[in-house]
Motif scaffolding. Sequence first.
Motif, PDB file in Angstrom:
ATOM      1  N   ASP A   1       8.526  51.183   1.597  1.00 58.84           N
ATOM      2  CA  ASP A   1       8.885  49.970   0.855  1.00 58.84           C
ATOM      3  C   ASP A   1       7.692  49.049   0.621  1.00 58.84           C
ATOM      4  OD1 ASP A   1      10.065  47.086   0.793  1.00 58.84           O
ATOM      5  OD2 ASP A   1       9.433  47.327   2.873  1.00 58.84           O
ATOM      6  N   LYS A   2       6.839  48.927   1.634  1.00 58.35           N
ATOM      7  CA  LYS A   2       5.711  48.005   1.524  1.00 58.35           C
ATOM      8  C   LYS A   2       4.699  48.505   0.485  1.00 58.35           C
ATOM      9  CE  LYS A   2       3.279  44.988   4.673  1.00 58.35           C
ATOM     10  NZ  LYS A   2       2.713  44.785   6.001  1.00 58.35           N
ATOM     11  N   LEU A   3       4.440  49.797   0.539  1.00 59.20           N
ATOM     12  CA  LEU A   3       3.516  50.414  -0.417  1.00 59.20           C
ATOM     13  C   LEU A   3       4.071  50.285  -1.839  1.00 59.20           C
ATOM     14  CD1 LEU A   3       0.940  52.161  -0.798  1.00 59.20           C
ATOM     15  CD2 LEU A   3       2.382  54.186  -0.500  1.00 59.20           C
ATOM     16  N   LEU A   4       5.364  50.530  -1.956  1.00 60.65           N
ATOM     17  CA  LEU A   4       6.037  50.429  -3.254  1.00 60.65           C
ATOM     18  C   LEU A   4       5.833  49.040  -3.854  1.00 60.65           C
ATOM     19  CD1 LEU A   4       8.365  52.012  -5.029  1.00 60.65           C
ATOM     20  CD2 LEU A   4       9.856  50.309  -3.991  1.00 60.65           C
ATOM     21  N   ARG A   5       6.090  48.016  -3.031  1.00 54.43           N
ATOM     22  CA  ARG A   5       5.996  46.652  -3.547  1.00 54.43           C
ATOM     23  C   ARG A   5       4.554  46.266  -3.844  1.00 54.43           C
ATOM     24  NH1 ARG A   5       7.656  42.935   0.011  1.00 54.43           N
ATOM     25  NH2 ARG A   5       7.960  44.360   1.759  1.00 54.43           N
ATOM     26  N   SER A   6       3.629  46.785  -3.040  1.00 55.17           N
ATOM     27  CA  SER A   6       2.239  46.404  -3.302  1.00 55.17           C
ATOM     28  C   SER A   6       1.719  47.104  -4.559  1.00 55.17           C
ATOM     29  CB  SER A   6       1.360  46.646  -2.069  1.00 55.17           C
ATOM     30  OG  SER A   6       0.757  47.900  -2.126  1.00 55.17           O
ATOM     31  N   GLN A   7       2.199  48.321  -4.819  1.00 55.31           N
ATOM     32  CA  GLN A   7       1.805  48.985  -6.074  1.00 55.31           C
ATOM     33  C   GLN A   7       2.389  48.255  -7.279  1.00 55.31           C
ATOM     34  OE1 GLN A   7       2.997  53.021  -5.287  1.00 55.31           O
ATOM     35  NE2 GLN A   7       0.927  53.633  -4.659  1.00 55.31           N
ATOM     36  N   MET A   8       3.614  47.765  -7.132  1.00 56.19           N
ATOM     37  CA  MET A   8       4.212  46.994  -8.230  1.00 56.19           C
ATOM     38  C   MET A   8       3.430  45.701  -8.459  1.00 56.19           C
ATOM     39  SD  MET A   8       8.330  47.553  -7.742  1.00 56.19           S
ATOM     40  CE  MET A   8       8.758  46.673  -9.255  1.00 56.19           C
ATOM     41  N   GLN A   9       2.989  45.088  -7.363  1.00 52.88           N
ATOM     42  CA  GLN A   9       2.202  43.855  -7.507  1.00 52.88           C
ATOM     43  C   GLN A   9       0.895  44.104  -8.234  1.00 52.88           C
ATOM     44  OE1 GLN A   9       1.577  41.028  -4.347  1.00 52.88           O
ATOM     45  NE2 GLN A   9       3.620  41.373  -3.541  1.00 52.88           N
ATOM     46  N   GLU A  10       0.291  45.255  -7.944  1.00 52.16           N
ATOM     47  CA  GLU A  10      -0.945  45.584  -8.671  1.00 52.16           C
ATOM     48  C   GLU A  10      -0.683  45.683 -10.165  1.00 52.16           C
ATOM     49  OE1 GLU A  10      -2.606  49.089  -6.845  1.00 52.16           O
ATOM     50  OE2 GLU A  10      -2.729  48.041  -4.921  1.00 52.16           O
ATOM     51  N   ASN A  11       0.546  46.043 -10.513  1.00 53.33           N
ATOM     52  CA  ASN A  11       0.924  46.098 -11.924  1.00 53.33           C
ATOM     53  C   ASN A  11       1.490  44.772 -12.426  1.00 53.33           C
ATOM     54  OD1 ASN A  11       0.127  48.677 -12.615  1.00 53.33           O
ATOM     55  ND2 ASN A  11       1.978  49.607 -11.754  1.00 53.33           N
ATOM     56  N   GLY A  12       1.374  43.723 -11.601  1.00 60.20           N
ATOM     57  CA  GLY A  12       1.753  42.390 -12.068  1.00 60.20           C
ATOM     58  C   GLY A  12       3.212  42.033 -11.891  1.00 60.20           C
ATOM     59  N   VAL A  13       3.941  42.790 -11.063  1.00 60.71           N
ATOM     60  CA  VAL A  13       5.366  42.502 -10.869  1.00 60.71           C
ATOM     61  C   VAL A  13       5.642  42.280  -9.381  1.00 60.71           C
ATOM     62  CG1 VAL A  13       7.727  43.361 -11.137  1.00 60.71           C
ATOM     63  CG2 VAL A  13       5.988  43.947 -12.845  1.00 60.71           C
ATOM     64  N   VAL A  14       6.181  41.112  -9.046  1.00 57.26           N
ATOM     65  CA  VAL A  14       6.511  40.821  -7.654  1.00 57.26           C
ATOM     66  C   VAL A  14       8.015  40.953  -7.456  1.00 57.26           C
ATOM     67  CG1 VAL A  14       6.350  39.137  -5.779  1.00 57.26           C
ATOM     68  CG2 VAL A  14       4.600  39.168  -7.567  1.00 57.26           C
ATOM     69  N   ILE A  15       8.424  41.868  -6.574  1.00 59.23           N
ATOM     70  CA  ILE A  15       9.828  41.910  -6.161  1.00 59.23           C
ATOM     71  C   ILE A  15       9.857  41.622  -4.663  1.00 59.23           C
ATOM     72  CG2 ILE A  15      10.440  43.586  -7.971  1.00 59.23           C
ATOM     73  CD1 ILE A  15      10.723  45.672  -5.633  1.00 59.23           C
ATOM     74  N   ALA A  16      11.058  41.497  -4.088  1.00 55.97           N
ATOM     75  CA  ALA A  16      11.160  41.124  -2.676  1.00 55.97           C
ATOM     76  C   ALA A  16      11.599  42.312  -1.833  1.00 55.97           C
ATOM     77  CB  ALA A  16      12.149  39.975  -2.518  1.00 55.97           C
ATOM     78  N   GLY A  17      11.218  42.275  -0.558  1.00 53.40           N
ATOM     79  CA  GLY A  17      11.688  43.278   0.389  1.00 53.40           C
ATOM     80  C   GLY A  17      12.960  42.797   1.075  1.00 53.40           C
ATOM     81  N   GLY A  18      13.383  43.512   2.096  1.00 56.96           N
ATOM     82  CA  GLY A  18      14.568  43.100   2.845  1.00 56.96           C
ATOM     83  C   GLY A  18      14.231  42.017   3.857  1.00 56.96           C
ATOM     84  N   GLN A  19      15.249  41.239   4.244  1.00 52.95           N
ATOM     85  CA  GLN A  19      15.054  40.192   5.251  1.00 52.95           C
ATOM     86  C   GLN A  19      15.786  40.584   6.523  1.00 52.95           C
ATOM     87  OE1 GLN A  19      16.569  36.976   2.593  1.00 52.95           O
ATOM     88  NE2 GLN A  19      14.799  35.810   3.304  1.00 52.95           N
ATOM     89  N   GLY A  20      15.287  40.081   7.650  1.00 53.39           N
ATOM     90  CA  GLY A  20      15.974  40.305   8.923  1.00 53.39           C
ATOM     91  C   GLY A  20      16.123  41.784   9.197  1.00 53.39           C
ATOM     92  N   ARG A  21      17.344  42.193   9.530  1.00 55.67           N
ATOM     93  CA  ARG A  21      17.564  43.585   9.931  1.00 55.67           C
ATOM     94  C   ARG A  21      17.435  44.566   8.758  1.00 55.67           C
ATOM     95  NH1 ARG A  21      24.158  43.020  10.488  1.00 55.67           N
ATOM     96  NH2 ARG A  21      23.612  40.953  11.226  1.00 55.67           N
ATOM     97  N   LEU A  22      17.315  44.028   7.528  1.00 58.81           N
ATOM     98  CA  LEU A  22      17.196  44.905   6.354  1.00 58.81           C
ATOM     99  C   LEU A  22      15.741  45.114   5.933  1.00 58.81           C
ATOM    100  CD1 LEU A  22      20.227  43.635   4.240  1.00 58.81           C
ATOM    101  CD2 LEU A  22      20.041  45.783   5.504  1.00 58.81           C
ATOM    102  N   LYS A  23      14.821  44.554   6.727  1.00 59.71           N
ATOM    103  CA  LYS A  23      13.394  44.694   6.424  1.00 59.71           C
ATOM    104  C   LYS A  23      13.019  46.172   6.365  1.00 59.71           C
ATOM    105  CE  LYS A  23       9.265  42.073   7.550  1.00 59.71           C
ATOM    106  NZ  LYS A  23       8.675  41.071   8.419  1.00 59.71           N
ATOM    107  N   GLY A  24      12.382  46.578   5.276  1.00 60.47           N
ATOM    108  CA  GLY A  24      11.950  47.968   5.139  1.00 60.47           C
ATOM    109  C   GLY A  24      13.049  48.892   4.641  1.00 60.47           C
ATOM    110  N   LYS A  25      14.293  48.392   4.646  1.00 59.31           N
ATOM    111  CA  LYS A  25      15.409  49.269   4.267  1.00 59.31           C
ATOM    112  C   LYS A  25      15.883  49.042   2.833  1.00 59.31           C
ATOM    113  CE  LYS A  25      17.026  49.834   8.982  1.00 59.31           C
ATOM    114  NZ  LYS A  25      17.933  49.283   9.989  1.00 59.31           N
ATOM    115  N   ILE A  26      15.741  47.793   2.372  1.00 60.85           N
ATOM    116  CA  ILE A  26      16.144  47.540   0.979  1.00 60.85           C
ATOM    117  C   ILE A  26      15.009  46.835   0.233  1.00 60.85           C
ATOM    118  CG2 ILE A  26      18.608  47.332   1.573  1.00 60.85           C
ATOM    119  CD1 ILE A  26      18.318  44.266   1.091  1.00 60.85           C
ATOM    120  N   ILE A  27      15.069  46.909  -1.093  1.00 59.51           N
ATOM    121  CA  ILE A  27      14.238  46.047  -1.934  1.00 59.51           C
ATOM    122  C   ILE A  27      15.187  45.177  -2.745  1.00 59.51           C
ATOM    123  CG2 ILE A  27      12.180  47.500  -2.119  1.00 59.51           C
ATOM    124  CD1 ILE A  27      13.341  48.567  -4.776  1.00 59.51           C
ATOM    125  N   ARG A  28      14.670  44.022  -3.168  1.00 56.13           N
ATOM    126  CA  ARG A  28      15.524  43.091  -3.910  1.00 56.13           C
ATOM    127  C   ARG A  28      14.808  42.651  -5.186  1.00 56.13           C
ATOM    128  NH1 ARG A  28      16.339  38.350  -0.575  1.00 56.13           N
ATOM    129  NH2 ARG A  28      14.217  38.804   0.132  1.00 56.13           N
TER     130      ARG A  28
END
Lengths: 405, 405
Positions: B331-358
């Motif tokens: 999930d972290k790699l996914l979001r950082s690759q998206m950021q390199e392409n100029g798009v910021v999305i969110a990861g999971g919070q609390g117990r959902l960290k690493g399990k979902i993207i938002r």
Amino acid sequence: MMLILSILLTYPHFLSYKVHINFQNSFMGGIFMNKILMTPGPTNVPEEVFAAMSQNMHHRTDEFLKVMYDADKKLRKVFGTQNEVVMLLSSGTGGLEASVVNIFSPGDDLLVINCGVFGRRYADISREYGVNVDEIKTEWGQGIGPEILNDYLDKKKYKAVYATYSETSTGIKNDIKKLGSIVKNHGALFIVDAVSAIGSLKFDADKYNVDLAIAGSQKGLMCPPGLSLLALSDRAWDAVLSSKMPRFYFDLRKYKNSSIPYTPGVSLILGLNKALDMLLKKGLDNVYHDADIYSRAVKSACNILGLSEFPDKRYCSEVLTALWVPSGVDDKLLRSQMQENGVVIAGGQGRLKGKIIRIGHIGYLKCDYILKTIYSLGSALNKQGYKSDVKGALGEAETVLGAIK
Amino acid sequence: MMLILSILLTYPHFLSYKVHINFQNSFMGGIFMNKILMTPGPTNVPEEVFAAMSQNMHHRTDEFLKVMYDADKKLRKVFGTQNEVVMLLSSGTGGLEASVVNIFSPGDDLLVINCGVFGRRYADISREYGVNVDEIKTEWGQGIGPEILNDYLDKKKYKAVYATYSETSTGIKNDIKKLGSIVKNHGALFIVDAVSAIGSLKFDADKYNVDLAIAGSQKGLMCPPGLSLLALSDRAWDAVLSSKMPRFYFDLRKYKNSSIPYTPGVSLILGLNKALDMLLKKGLDNVYHDADIYSRAVKSACNILGLSEFPDKRYCSEVLTALWVPSGVDDKLLRSQMQENGVVIAGGQGRLKGKIIRIGHIGYLKCDYILKTIYSLGSALNKQGYKSDVKGALGEAETVLGAIK
């Protein structure tokens, strides 16, 4: 626009020295007619800061963490501290409250040096949360002599002492260095409201033995309102850990080590980071030097206009000039006429309402802002039948402003 | 820039329909490379709002009072209330705290409908201040059925019930209208965290029997973070007057009737006033319609990419799309690759960290933001060996986006 033209027509030599009339902020390409803010805050925000604020950035990104890190590093220089500076999303009053609910537990003893509205506010907040507050109340317009503080601290043991650095309601400043050494000798924590002083007056939290200093973004730091900034010594952090006060949003434990517990003021922090660059590029000594010159220019020009300063001269702050409203002059009318000419100054607060006016000269300033203010003040006074020497006052201001770096 | 070019080269037909690729925010004349924020907040701020924020204005002036008055009038429409909307200088969490310390006294009984991080936060704040809290905890990804609430309220009398409208930690929304009528029948106050919903989802505080609704500036209202907005019913104001909780900065009594007790968020309020103009000019029904379309476009495109939604479909919010991270994808790699392409999305919070993207799709949006997000998400997934049909997903998104007004 009309005003500046009329100054130029009447006194064309005002373009000499380093005084350059600059229409940027007051005219901005004909779209906005921005007023200049000559109040003790909010102050004028430079275009560069507005531009820095105008970026979309998310707080849970590496690039924002870098901004936080940079801003903290620069803030430490301005606060004169080795410790981190916490950035809260609130006005200065929120910052004062944060200091109360983090340092004290209900029943703790606090000594407030109350020199005006902001000293009284600190006492009010503290009592609201069950702190036992003693106050040293000075006459308004007076600062506190160190020996009085010493006497109080000899008689009773306090957990902390509070003082205002620059009390904007009355125009005085206190000698924080002297007070700090007395507080230290008595073992209490020293909490300083430096909201209007940071970025304008020399400050050295660590050397002055200040345990908790509070600043705001909208004063000397040249940003819009919205950030309160708190620098805590190790002893203050210890107090935070042992405090039994209920707190959540302002719980400083959650913000330690640049943590971001809740959505921070992203845009404001981007602006602050830019403003700090500008201050540090100019050099803090130059910033303080110029603040002193702006203050002298306003004070001596107002003197020539015939106005008397409200505070005791021994305690006059360079942050603002507080002046008695001459008898026969209506303060509200005066200020509204100045506003029509594009200059906002402040009236009196609390019991000084209608009795004094306050001209702030901190934040982002240019020499022509000072000239415009003096011209506009003198003209508004004369409209009410007061006979002030506007030309003489402008000449005096111009002379003093020659020393601006 | 590269990304949009590559979309265009690969799928030139994406310029059809009402879908216009617009470089303004992502390129801004070559100076900034602003990322697009596809998170549940902070969201993208339009240039017009940044421009409105970039004015020097003092809060103790008639022109600022007019701005406050205008903004309040417009906010009432967005909140669906006849009552005034208080603007506090704080993040949304500060607004939640303000509701707690003004409505309750220590020992009062509160029922929290806890569907995720923000429900839990409300319970935490309330307990911190000595409120007796019972919780209805739903499984994460579930909303609450009205009958469960009814059972709780039949069994015990509460001073107030709290619910989250759109719970951004899990991607669900609750049926506030149905819940409101049950709460009303039981005589309790109804407090609704509508922080991410206001300006995105239809809301009608008065008709839904909501006594206190809380919003934030940095979500559907298209501003940077910094303002929390509270609309109180007459019954809620009565509770404020009788509350025995200590409070100072967040003391709503001082803010009543658009009073300005402390320096407000001048720049943010100027921005908010402009953003409200834009929303009302578009028409709130159109705003809610488009929010629904953006949500459908993202959800159905992600479906074609092969991703499954985290929440129960019966409760899916239009504010965001919460998706399971497929096994084998980091999930972290996914979001950082998206950021390199100029798009910021969110990861999971609390117990959902690493399990979902938002993926948030509220605030200021354009169709190409959605396409860019889908393209960037699909590409990043495929970089990790996942085989998603990016072309199919983009085609689906484009079709749905055809209905944007």
